[in-house]
Design a protein around this motif. Structure first.
Motif, PDB file in Angstrom:
ATOM      1  N   GLN A  49       0.831  -1.202   0.000  1.00 56.77           N
ATOM      2  CA  GLN A  49       0.000   0.000   0.000  1.00 56.77           C
ATOM      3  C   GLN A  49       0.870   1.258   0.000  1.00 56.77           C
ATOM      4  N   ALA A  50       1.957   1.222   0.765  1.00 57.86           N
ATOM      5  CA  ALA A  50       2.851   2.374   0.819  1.00 57.86           C
ATOM      6  C   ALA A  50       3.487   2.633  -0.542  1.00 57.86           C
ATOM      7  N   PHE A  51       3.846   1.575  -1.239  1.00 54.09           N
ATOM      8  CA  PHE A  51       4.453   1.730  -2.557  1.00 54.09           C
ATOM      9  C   PHE A  51       3.473   2.382  -3.530  1.00 54.09           C
ATOM     10  N   VAL A  52       2.211   1.960  -3.471  1.00 54.28           N
ATOM     11  CA  VAL A  52       1.190   2.547  -4.347  1.00 54.28           C
ATOM     12  C   VAL A  52       0.994   4.027  -4.028  1.00 54.28           C
ATOM     13  N   VAL A  53       0.984   4.367  -2.744  1.00 52.10           N
ATOM     14  CA  VAL A  53       0.817   5.767  -2.343  1.00 52.10           C
ATOM     15  C   VAL A  53       1.971   6.613  -2.863  1.00 52.10           C
ATOM     16  N   ILE A  54       3.183   6.106  -2.757  1.00 50.37           N
ATOM     17  CA  ILE A  54       4.351   6.849  -3.237  1.00 50.37           C
ATOM     18  C   ILE A  54       4.264   7.072  -4.743  1.00 50.37           C
ATOM     19  N   LEU A  55       3.846   6.049  -5.477  1.00 51.43           N
ATOM     20  CA  LEU A  55       3.690   6.193  -6.922  1.00 51.43           C
ATOM     21  C   LEU A  55       2.652   7.263  -7.256  1.00 51.43           C
ATOM     22  N   LEU A  56       1.529   7.257  -6.529  1.00 57.05           N
ATOM     23  CA  LEU A  56       0.492   8.256  -6.779  1.00 57.05           C
ATOM     24  C   LEU A  56       0.994   9.666  -6.485  1.00 57.05           C
ATOM     25  N   VAL A  57       1.758   9.804  -5.400  1.00 56.83           N
ATOM     26  CA  VAL A  57       2.293  11.119  -5.051  1.00 56.83           C
ATOM     27  C   VAL A  57       3.240  11.616  -6.137  1.00 56.83           C
ATOM     28  N   THR A  58       4.139  10.744  -6.597  1.00 56.00           N
ATOM     29  CA  THR A  58       5.077  11.151  -7.641  1.00 56.00           C
ATOM     30  C   THR A  58       4.346  11.483  -8.938  1.00 56.00           C
ATOM     31  N   PHE A  59       3.302  10.708  -9.257  1.00 59.84           N
ATOM     32  CA  PHE A  59       2.557  10.953 -10.496  1.00 59.84           C
ATOM     33  C   PHE A  59       1.848  12.304 -10.441  1.00 59.84           C
ATOM     34  N   ILE A  60       1.148  12.568  -9.338  1.00 54.92           N
ATOM     35  CA  ILE A  60       0.410  13.828  -9.218  1.00 54.92           C
ATOM     36  C   ILE A  60       1.362  15.021  -9.208  1.00 54.92           C
ATOM     37  N   THR A  61       2.473  14.890  -8.463  1.00 53.74           N
ATOM     38  CA  THR A  61       3.447  15.981  -8.414  1.00 53.74           C
ATOM     39  C   THR A  61       4.059  16.227  -9.788  1.00 53.74           C
ATOM     40  N   PHE A  62       4.420  15.144 -10.471  1.00 56.97           N
ATOM     41  CA  PHE A  62       4.991  15.258 -11.815  1.00 56.97           C
ATOM     42  C   PHE A  62       4.003  15.927 -12.762  1.00 56.97           C
ATOM     43  N   LEU A  63       2.728  15.565 -12.642  1.00 54.96           N
ATOM     44  CA  LEU A  63       1.696  16.140 -13.505  1.00 54.96           C
ATOM     45  C   LEU A  63       1.522  17.628 -13.248  1.00 54.96           C
ATOM     46  N   LEU A  64       1.447  18.011 -11.974  1.00 50.32           N
ATOM     47  CA  LEU A  64       1.223  19.416 -11.631  1.00 50.32           C
ATOM     48  C   LEU A  64       2.401  20.295 -12.043  1.00 50.32           C
ATOM     49  N   LEU A  65       3.626  19.831 -11.733  1.00 47.07           N
ATOM     50  CA  LEU A  65       4.788  20.649 -12.007  1.00 47.07           C
ATOM     51  C   LEU A  65       5.025  20.828 -13.505  1.00 47.07           C
ATOM     52  N   HIS A  66       4.733  19.795 -14.276  1.00 46.16           N
ATOM     53  CA  HIS A  66       4.996  19.882 -15.703  1.00 46.16           C
ATOM     54  C   HIS A  66       3.862  20.552 -16.486  1.00 46.16           C
ATOM     55  N   ASN A  67       2.833  20.984 -15.785  1.00 50.40           N
ATOM     56  CA  ASN A  67       1.767  21.729 -16.443  1.00 50.40           C
ATOM     57  C   ASN A  67       1.713  23.182 -15.983  1.00 50.40           C
TER      58      ASN A  67
END
Length: 319
Positions: free
Chosen positions: A11-29
């Motif tokens: 579960q922790a691994f999935v949460v980390i992936l989601l955090v990186t994905f959302i952060t990557f999406l926000l910063l690159h837009n």
């Protein structure tokens, strides 16, 4: 127990992936993008296009994210063009300093909060309880930056006892050597969690003092101090164990404000400076590290809670 640990780790691994994905999406837009932040406002469109091709930013978003994850798992957190250094080197230099600040603040908060919580529980409904509750709520409601400035004015200008700026050493040893400069940042950050710890200890102490085993201990003729310290307090500290793991984000967010206010050379100050210059690699790396620390801290807190309290039964774990 091991099944629980494995399940929580997944579960922790999935949460980390989601955090990186959302952060990557926000910063690159964000307007301007990573190329503009790296090359500056004077960069031409041709230079920006060449940079995007070189860094792979001309690829579809999911391809960019997959490339980022590949570099992340290989230990490559990117290169900061603003600092002209690999992000890993910056984090290795800054992270231990923030850990020292957060650790000292947590220790100070616990050393103060536990006795205050015990006093509140044993003097419930009396003036010590009301006094500590009022002070704790006032401290909890006071904005952190205002509290820090208030301490600076009071103890650096009105009563010149402590320096207004945190230590500026390169290493942790240099920071610790200049310990007077650490006092105000540590005290300011400790107040972030002090009120919460005090309320938790008070509420759990009150619940435990009403349990049957406390009545039994008193019936056996134990002194009130031994009953409170050995029995009630011991069982009341278990929720605080979990609270420690969950307060990692609060410690970091508090460290961001405190480090910026006292010019403390840690991760919080680096993150603040990166937001001003749109240093995307540092922002991504810092967010990922905080996410990992949060989920790992929560996992370790749950495991410590289960080990400390044999009454806890984890579903899927050993009985």
């Amino acid at each position: 127990m091991w099944q629980y640990v494995l399940r929580r780790s997944g579960q922790a691994f999935v949460v980390i992936l989601l955090v990186t994905f959302i952060t990557f999406l926000l910063l690159h837009n964000l307007p301007g993008g990573a190329a503009r932040s790296a090359l500056g406002l004077d960069a031409t469109q041709a230079q920006i296009d060449a940079y995007n091709v070189q860094m792979g930013y001309d690829q579809p978003f999911l391809v960019q994210y997959a490339m980022y994850l590949g570099r992340l798992f290989s230990g490559d957190l990117g290169f900061s063009f603003q600092q002209n250094q690999p992000v890993v080197d910056l984090i290795v230099q800054r992270l231990p300093k923030t850990m020292v600040l957060s650790f000292l603040a947590a220790v100070v908060a616990l050393l103060i909060a536990i006795p205050l919580g015990v006093v509140q529980a044993t003097r419930r409904g009396q003036w010590p309880d009301y006094l500590v509750t009022s002070v704790a709520l006032l401290a909890y409601a006071t904005p952190l930056f205002f509290l820090g400035m208030l301490l600076i004015v009071l103890f650096s200008q009105t009563i010149p006892l402590l320096p207004p700026q945190a230590p500026q050493g390169f290493s942790v040893l240099d920071i610790l050597a200049d310990w007077p400069g650490l006092i105000l940042p540590v005290v300011t950050l400790a107040i972030v969690t002090l009120a919460a710890y005090t309320r938790y200890v008070r509420s759990t102490m009150i619940d435990n003092l009403q349990e049957n085993y406390i009545r039994t201990a008193r019936a056996k003729g134990m002194s009130e101090g031994r009953v409170v310290i050995r029995h009630a307090l011991r069982n009341s500290l278990f929720p605080v164990i979990s609270l420690l793991g969950m307060y990692i984000p609060a410690l970091f967010s508090g460290a961001l404000v405190v480090e910026q206010l006292f010019n403390y050379p840690g991760m919080g100050l680096m993150f603040w400076q990166a937001t001003q210059t749109r240093d995307f690699p540092i922002l991504l790396a810092t967010t990922t590290i905080v996410a990992i620390a949060t989920v790992v801290g929560s996992l370790l807190a749950d495991i410590a809670y289960a080990v400390a309290d044999p009454r806890v039964r984890l579903s899927g774990g050993s009985e």
